[in-house]
Design a protein around this motif. Structure first.
Motif, PDB file in Angstrom:
ATOM      1  N   ALA A 104      -9.012  -1.747   4.690  1.00  0.00           N
ATOM      2  CA  ALA A 104     -10.230  -1.020   5.070  1.00  0.00           C
ATOM      3  C   ALA A 104     -10.157   0.438   4.643  1.00  0.00           C
ATOM      4  O   ALA A 104     -11.156   1.012   4.190  1.00  0.00           O
ATOM      5  CB  ALA A 104     -10.447  -1.128   6.577  1.00  0.00           C
ATOM      6  N   ARG A 105      -8.983   1.048   4.764  1.00  0.00           N
ATOM      7  CA  ARG A 105      -8.829   2.444   4.322  1.00  0.00           C
ATOM      8  C   ARG A 105      -8.984   2.550   2.811  1.00  0.00           C
ATOM      9  O   ARG A 105      -9.578   3.504   2.304  1.00  0.00           O
ATOM     10  CB  ARG A 105      -7.467   2.990   4.763  1.00  0.00           C
ATOM     11  N   GLN A 106      -8.436   1.591   2.087  1.00  0.00           N
ATOM     12  CA  GLN A 106      -8.557   1.613   0.628  1.00  0.00           C
ATOM     13  C   GLN A 106     -10.016   1.465   0.196  1.00  0.00           C
ATOM     14  O   GLN A 106     -10.468   2.143  -0.731  1.00  0.00           O
ATOM     15  CB  GLN A 106      -7.700   0.497   0.017  1.00  0.00           C
ATOM     16  N   ILE A 107     -10.750   0.595   0.873  1.00  0.00           N
ATOM     17  CA  ILE A 107     -12.168   0.414   0.556  1.00  0.00           C
ATOM     18  C   ILE A 107     -12.935   1.700   0.831  1.00  0.00           C
ATOM     19  O   ILE A 107     -13.725   2.166  -0.002  1.00  0.00           O
ATOM     20  CB  ILE A 107     -12.762  -0.750   1.373  1.00  0.00           C
ATOM     21  N   ALA A 108     -12.718   2.282   2.006  1.00  0.00           N
ATOM     22  CA  ALA A 108     -13.426   3.514   2.377  1.00  0.00           C
ATOM     23  C   ALA A 108     -13.116   4.638   1.392  1.00  0.00           C
ATOM     24  O   ALA A 108     -14.014   5.348   0.936  1.00  0.00           O
ATOM     25  CB  ALA A 108     -13.044   3.927   3.794  1.00  0.00           C
ATOM     26  N   VAL A 126     -16.382  -5.047   4.107  1.00  0.00           N
ATOM     27  CA  VAL A 126     -16.663  -3.971   3.149  1.00  0.00           C
ATOM     28  C   VAL A 126     -17.657  -2.988   3.751  1.00  0.00           C
ATOM     29  O   VAL A 126     -17.493  -1.761   3.655  1.00  0.00           O
ATOM     30  CB  VAL A 126     -17.190  -4.546   1.824  1.00  0.00           C
ATOM     31  N   ARG A 127     -18.699  -3.514   4.397  1.00  0.00           N
ATOM     32  CA  ARG A 127     -19.704  -2.647   5.021  1.00  0.00           C
ATOM     33  C   ARG A 127     -19.107  -1.835   6.158  1.00  0.00           C
ATOM     34  O   ARG A 127     -19.382  -0.637   6.310  1.00  0.00           O
ATOM     35  CB  ARG A 127     -20.865  -3.504   5.548  1.00  0.00           C
ATOM     36  N   LEU A 128     -18.307  -2.485   6.982  1.00  0.00           N
ATOM     37  CA  LEU A 128     -17.662  -1.773   8.093  1.00  0.00           C
ATOM     38  C   LEU A 128     -16.780  -0.641   7.573  1.00  0.00           C
ATOM     39  O   LEU A 128     -16.745   0.457   8.143  1.00  0.00           O
ATOM     40  CB  LEU A 128     -16.813  -2.740   8.915  1.00  0.00           C
ATOM     41  N   SER A 129     -16.073  -0.918   6.494  1.00  0.00           N
ATOM     42  CA  SER A 129     -15.138   0.076   5.949  1.00  0.00           C
ATOM     43  C   SER A 129     -15.863   1.285   5.382  1.00  0.00           C
ATOM     44  O   SER A 129     -15.358   2.411   5.436  1.00  0.00           O
ATOM     45  CB  SER A 129     -14.269  -0.568   4.863  1.00  0.00           C
ATOM     46  N   GLY A 130     -17.059   1.050   4.826  1.00  0.00           N
ATOM     47  CA  GLY A 130     -17.812   2.158   4.252  1.00  0.00           C
ATOM     48  C   GLY A 130     -18.744   2.835   5.239  1.00  0.00           C
ATOM     49  O   GLY A 130     -19.378   3.847   4.903  1.00  0.00           O
ATOM     50  N   ALA A 131     -18.813   2.290   6.460  1.00  0.00           N
ATOM     51  CA  ALA A 131     -19.709   2.866   7.469  1.00  0.00           C
ATOM     52  C   ALA A 131     -19.363   4.328   7.716  1.00  0.00           C
ATOM     53  O   ALA A 131     -18.201   4.728   7.672  1.00  0.00           O
ATOM     54  CB  ALA A 131     -19.595   2.083   8.778  1.00  0.00           C
ATOM     55  N   VAL A 132     -20.366   5.118   7.947  1.00  0.00           N
ATOM     56  CA  VAL A 132     -20.252   6.538   8.306  1.00  0.00           C
ATOM     57  C   VAL A 132     -19.977   7.429   7.093  1.00  0.00           C
ATOM     58  O   VAL A 132     -20.522   8.520   6.989  1.00  0.00           O
ATOM     59  CB  VAL A 132     -19.164   6.778   9.389  1.00  0.00           C
ATOM     60  N   GLU A 153      -8.416  12.781   4.255  1.00  0.00           N
ATOM     61  CA  GLU A 153      -7.622  11.570   4.468  1.00  0.00           C
ATOM     62  C   GLU A 153      -7.657  11.105   5.915  1.00  0.00           C
ATOM     63  O   GLU A 153      -7.701   9.906   6.194  1.00  0.00           O
ATOM     64  CB  GLU A 153      -6.179  11.812   4.027  1.00  0.00           C
ATOM     65  N   SER A 154      -7.661  12.047   6.844  1.00  0.00           N
ATOM     66  CA  SER A 154      -7.676  11.661   8.254  1.00  0.00           C
ATOM     67  C   SER A 154      -8.972  10.941   8.623  1.00  0.00           C
ATOM     68  O   SER A 154      -8.974   9.989   9.422  1.00  0.00           O
ATOM     69  CB  SER A 154      -7.480  12.892   9.146  1.00  0.00           C
ATOM     70  N   THR A 155     -10.089  11.376   8.030  1.00  0.00           N
ATOM     71  CA  THR A 155     -11.368  10.705   8.283  1.00  0.00           C
ATOM     72  C   THR A 155     -11.361   9.303   7.702  1.00  0.00           C
ATOM     73  O   THR A 155     -11.820   8.344   8.342  1.00  0.00           O
ATOM     74  CB  THR A 155     -12.523  11.517   7.670  1.00  0.00           C
ATOM     75  N   ASP A 165      -9.310   2.319  10.027  1.00  0.00           N
ATOM     76  CA  ASP A 165      -8.621   1.703  11.161  1.00  0.00           C
ATOM     77  C   ASP A 165      -9.618   1.142  12.163  1.00  0.00           C
ATOM     78  O   ASP A 165      -9.411   0.073  12.747  1.00  0.00           O
ATOM     79  CB  ASP A 165      -7.704   2.725  11.837  1.00  0.00           C
ATOM     80  N   GLY A 166     -10.729   1.863  12.376  1.00  0.00           N
ATOM     81  CA  GLY A 166     -11.758   1.381  13.287  1.00  0.00           C
ATOM     82  C   GLY A 166     -12.396   0.099  12.782  1.00  0.00           C
ATOM     83  O   GLY A 166     -12.645  -0.834  13.558  1.00  0.00           O
ATOM     84  N   ALA A 167     -12.665   0.042  11.479  1.00  0.00           N
ATOM     85  CA  ALA A 167     -13.250  -1.156  10.886  1.00  0.00           C
ATOM     86  C   ALA A 167     -12.317  -2.348  11.048  1.00  0.00           C
ATOM     87  O   ALA A 167     -12.747  -3.461  11.370  1.00  0.00           O
ATOM     88  CB  ALA A 167     -13.552  -0.914   9.404  1.00  0.00           C
TER      89      ALA A 167
END
Length: 215
Positions: A92-96, A163-169, A184-186, A192-194
């Motif tokens: 998820a972090r990699q996707i975001a 994918v959508r969850l990871s890119g949210a926000v 990076e922290s964001t 992690d939330g996704a």
């Protein structure tokens, strides 16, 4: 530009492509002129036209080359030996991070903005996202389902949701003019939330508990 449509590359071809990339990604297709591109490329209009007889062909070449560059490195790289929760969070972090990286943001803006004028480019960009993100995520989900670590009926839908969850926000704000790339922290917090939300919905332990719950 179709991939089998080749222009005769000269010694200033890459110079022209770099200049055109700068102009198109800064001003958009409609806001760019051949004069702007020639100036940014530091070549004459005659030299520019020797490579590209019209502006639309320059734009197609720039975006096609950009997609080639982006597709050269897979954004999702997961060690199959990693524990599920750790691997999901990393994925998820990699996707975001990939979705808000400058090359992807610039390509996304240009592809979507000119989707009606250049539908083939828009379709190719969508296919690129499908291959690099959705299809890769689905392969991992299928593996975890086969190992009984996740309970998912439709891994294609679940891959799209992750994918959508990871890119949210972070993804949509990154597309705005003047937006800065999240730190990076964001990226870690969003990813992690996704992963937590996804695991809560599809984790084997949660699914088994739901099946065991009285009706």
């Amino acid at each position: 530009m179709k991939k089998d449509q080749a222009f005769n590359p000269g010694r200033k071809f890459d110079q022209v492509r770099r200049g055109a990339r700068e102009v198109f990604f800064r001003d958009g297709y409609a806001g760019s002129s051949v004069d702007d591109i020639a100036s940014a490329s530091r070549v004459s209009k005659a030299t520019l036209y020797s490579y590209f007889p019209e502006k639309s062909l320059i734009f197609q070449d720039v975006l096609s080359n950009e997609m080639d560059q982006i597709s050269a490195r897979a954004p999702i790289q997961i060690d199959t030996a990693m524990p599920l929760a750790e691997a999901l969070a990393l994925m998820a972090r990699q996707i975001a991070g990939w979705l808000v990286s400058q090359p992807v943001v610039l390509l996304h803006r240009a592809s979507i903005a000119e989707a009606f004028r250049f539908p083939d480019l828009a379709r190719r960009y969508h296919a690129l996202l499908q291959t690099l993100l959705h299809d890769t995520v689905r392969e991992h989900l299928d593996r975890w389902v086969a190992m009984n670590q996740l309970h998912i009926d439709d891994t294609s839908l679940a891959a799209a949701q992750l994918v959508r969850l990871s890119g949210a926000v972070v993804h949509e704000p990154a597309l705005l003019a003047g937006a800065t790339e999240p730190d990076e922290s964001t990226i870690h917090r969003i990813g992690d939330g996704a992963a937590r939300v996804f695991l809560a919905a599809h984790g084997a332990e949660r699914s088994e508990a739901s099946l065991a719950a009285p009706g």
